[in-house]
Scaffold this motif. Structure first.
Motif, PDB file in Angstrom:
ATOM      1  N   ALA A  65       0.546  -1.218   0.008  1.00  7.88           N
ATOM      2  CA  ALA A  65      -0.022  -0.117   0.111  1.00  7.88           C
ATOM      3  C   ALA A  65       0.898   1.420  -0.076  1.00  7.88           C
ATOM      4  O   ALA A  65       0.643   2.315  -0.756  1.00  7.88           O
ATOM      5  CB  ALA A  65      -0.993  -0.002   1.203  1.00  7.88           C
ATOM      6  N   ALA A  66       1.936   1.240   0.635  1.00 17.44           N
ATOM      7  CA  ALA A  66       2.790   2.576   0.827  1.00 17.44           C
ATOM      8  C   ALA A  66       3.471   2.444  -0.440  1.00 17.44           C
ATOM      9  O   ALA A  66       3.562   3.624  -0.947  1.00 17.44           O
ATOM     10  CB  ALA A  66       3.799   2.239   1.746  1.00 17.44           C
ATOM     11  N   ARG A  68       2.052   1.931  -3.653  1.00 21.20           N
ATOM     12  CA  ARG A  68       0.966   2.304  -4.231  1.00 21.20           C
ATOM     13  C   ARG A  68       1.096   3.785  -4.241  1.00 21.20           C
ATOM     14  O   ARG A  68       0.864   4.608  -5.173  1.00 21.20           O
ATOM     15  CB  ARG A  68      -0.219   1.656  -3.999  1.00 21.20           C
ATOM     16  CG  ARG A  68      -0.277   0.209  -4.713  1.00 21.20           C
ATOM     17  CD  ARG A  68      -1.751  -0.427  -4.357  1.00 21.20           C
ATOM     18  NE  ARG A  68      -1.595  -1.762  -4.391  1.00 21.20           N
ATOM     19  CZ  ARG A  68      -1.448  -2.736  -3.276  1.00 21.20           C
ATOM     20  NH1 ARG A  68      -1.859  -2.152  -2.327  1.00 21.20           N
ATOM     21  NH2 ARG A  68      -1.453  -3.917  -3.677  1.00 21.20           N
ATOM     22  N   VAL A  69       0.870   4.251  -2.820  1.00 22.62           N
ATOM     23  CA  VAL A  69       0.825   5.706  -2.322  1.00 22.62           C
ATOM     24  C   VAL A  69       1.966   6.573  -3.261  1.00 22.62           C
ATOM     25  O   VAL A  69       1.809   7.469  -3.774  1.00 22.62           O
ATOM     26  CB  VAL A  69       0.861   5.849  -0.968  1.00 22.62           C
ATOM     27  CG1 VAL A  69       0.895   7.280  -0.576  1.00 22.62           C
ATOM     28  CG2 VAL A  69      -0.523   5.306  -0.472  1.00 22.62           C
ATOM     29  N   ARG A  70       3.109   5.908  -3.055  1.00 20.54           N
ATOM     30  CA  ARG A  70       4.322   6.596  -3.491  1.00 20.54           C
ATOM     31  C   ARG A  70       4.511   6.639  -4.922  1.00 20.54           C
ATOM     32  O   ARG A  70       4.567   7.674  -5.643  1.00 20.54           O
ATOM     33  CB  ARG A  70       5.629   5.792  -3.136  1.00 20.54           C
ATOM     34  CG  ARG A  70       6.945   6.306  -3.270  1.00 20.54           C
ATOM     35  CD  ARG A  70       7.282   7.396  -2.762  1.00 20.54           C
ATOM     36  NE  ARG A  70       7.506   7.451  -1.289  1.00 20.54           N
ATOM     37  CZ  ARG A  70       8.472   8.497  -0.687  1.00 20.54           C
ATOM     38  NH1 ARG A  70       9.101   9.125  -1.256  1.00 20.54           N
ATOM     39  NH2 ARG A  70       8.727   8.105   0.450  1.00 20.54           N
ATOM     40  N   ALA A  73       1.613   9.378  -6.094  1.00 19.18           N
ATOM     41  CA  ALA A  73       2.152  10.739  -5.798  1.00 19.18           C
ATOM     42  C   ALA A  73       3.263  11.125  -6.969  1.00 19.18           C
ATOM     43  O   ALA A  73       3.400  12.248  -7.193  1.00 19.18           O
ATOM     44  CB  ALA A  73       2.889  10.518  -4.354  1.00 19.18           C
ATOM     45  N   GLU A  94      -4.296  11.782  -5.474  1.00 21.06           N
ATOM     46  CA  GLU A  94      -3.574  11.477  -4.216  1.00 21.06           C
ATOM     47  C   GLU A  94      -4.299  11.458  -2.987  1.00 21.06           C
ATOM     48  O   GLU A  94      -4.042  10.597  -2.303  1.00 21.06           O
ATOM     49  CB  GLU A  94      -2.370  12.377  -4.248  1.00 21.06           C
ATOM     50  CG  GLU A  94      -1.141  11.606  -3.524  1.00 21.06           C
ATOM     51  CD  GLU A  94      -0.050  12.669  -3.715  1.00 21.06           C
ATOM     52  OE1 GLU A  94       0.710  12.565  -2.655  1.00 21.06           O
ATOM     53  OE2 GLU A  94       0.203  13.436  -4.458  1.00 21.06           O
ATOM     54  N   GLU A  95      -5.100  12.496  -2.736  1.00 26.43           N
ATOM     55  CA  GLU A  95      -5.893  12.611  -1.557  1.00 26.43           C
ATOM     56  C   GLU A  95      -6.908  11.397  -1.493  1.00 26.43           C
ATOM     57  O   GLU A  95      -7.212  10.886  -0.248  1.00 26.43           O
ATOM     58  CB  GLU A  95      -6.549  13.942  -1.528  1.00 26.43           C
ATOM     59  CG  GLU A  95      -5.615  14.955  -1.557  1.00 26.43           C
ATOM     60  CD  GLU A  95      -4.633  15.268  -0.332  1.00 26.43           C
ATOM     61  OE1 GLU A  95      -5.276  14.891   0.614  1.00 26.43           O
ATOM     62  OE2 GLU A  95      -3.636  15.482  -0.467  1.00 26.43           O
ATOM     63  N   ASP A  98      -7.343   5.143  -2.409  1.00 27.09           N
ATOM     64  CA  ASP A  98      -7.173   3.915  -1.498  1.00 27.09           C
ATOM     65  C   ASP A  98      -6.190   2.825  -1.784  1.00 27.09           C
ATOM     66  O   ASP A  98      -6.647   2.074  -2.448  1.00 27.09           O
ATOM     67  CB  ASP A  98      -8.613   3.344  -1.221  1.00 27.09           C
ATOM     68  CG  ASP A  98      -8.748   2.527  -0.058  1.00 27.09           C
ATOM     69  OD1 ASP A  98      -7.681   2.470   0.755  1.00 27.09           O
ATOM     70  OD2 ASP A  98      -9.793   2.090   0.248  1.00 27.09           O
ATOM     71  N   ALA A  99      -5.051   3.200  -1.440  1.00 25.78           N
ATOM     72  CA  ALA A  99      -4.022   2.162  -1.533  1.00 25.78           C
ATOM     73  C   ALA A  99      -4.194   0.804  -0.999  1.00 25.78           C
ATOM     74  O   ALA A  99      -3.578  -0.048  -1.345  1.00 25.78           O
ATOM     75  CB  ALA A  99      -2.852   2.571  -1.171  1.00 25.78           C
TER      76      ALA A  99
END
Length: 138
Positions: A65-66, A68-70, A73, A94-95, A98-99
């Motif tokens: 999940a981290a 995916r967020v990266r 971004a 980005e906001e 849901d990763a």
């Protein structure tokens, strides 16, 4: 220039003692991760999915999940399986992304284990040292 050696950076970080790992991550990890994503985005085949768990491990992140967020971004897309596609996608916000909405296929080995603490490392706690030794051995 160190950003070009991201694989070596995280390999060294994984095998370093706890305090050295803390310093490496605090000072350099974000820049190295950003550089790695840029290089991977240029090198990776555009249509090919890159497993988020593999990306998390390569970038020294705690979980898929981290990663995916990266990736979001950095402007990349995520496919329906939760894998990263190194194709620029401005439609992902980005906001609101849901990763964690994807099922994880495998567990990622984080840079820091839950049994490690800064205080234990400073005191020379044998339990923390044993955990670090086991991590280096694995």
């Amino acid at each position: 220039r160190a950003r070009n050696h991201w694989a070596a950076f995280f390999r060294v970080a994984r095998n370093s003692p706890y305090l050295a790992r803390c310093l490496m991550v605090a000072q350099y990890a974000d820049g190295v991760r950003d550089g790695a994503l840029l290089v991977m985005g240029r090198a990776q085949s555009r249509g090919e999915a890159y497993p988020a768990a593999d990306l998390a491990e390569a970038l020294g992140l705690d979980d898929a999940a981290a990663a995916r967020v990266r990736a979001v971004a950095a402007g990349y897309s995520i496919d329906g399986d939760g894998d990263v596609r190194f194709v620029k996608d401005d439609s992902l916000d980005e906001e609101t992304f849901d990763a964690a909405a994807f099922g994880e296929r495998r567990r990622v080995a984080p840079l820091f284990n839950s049994g490690e603490s800064l205080g234990a490392a400073v005191r020379g706690d044998s339990k923390a040292e044993a955990a670090a030794f086991e991590r280096r051995r694995a």
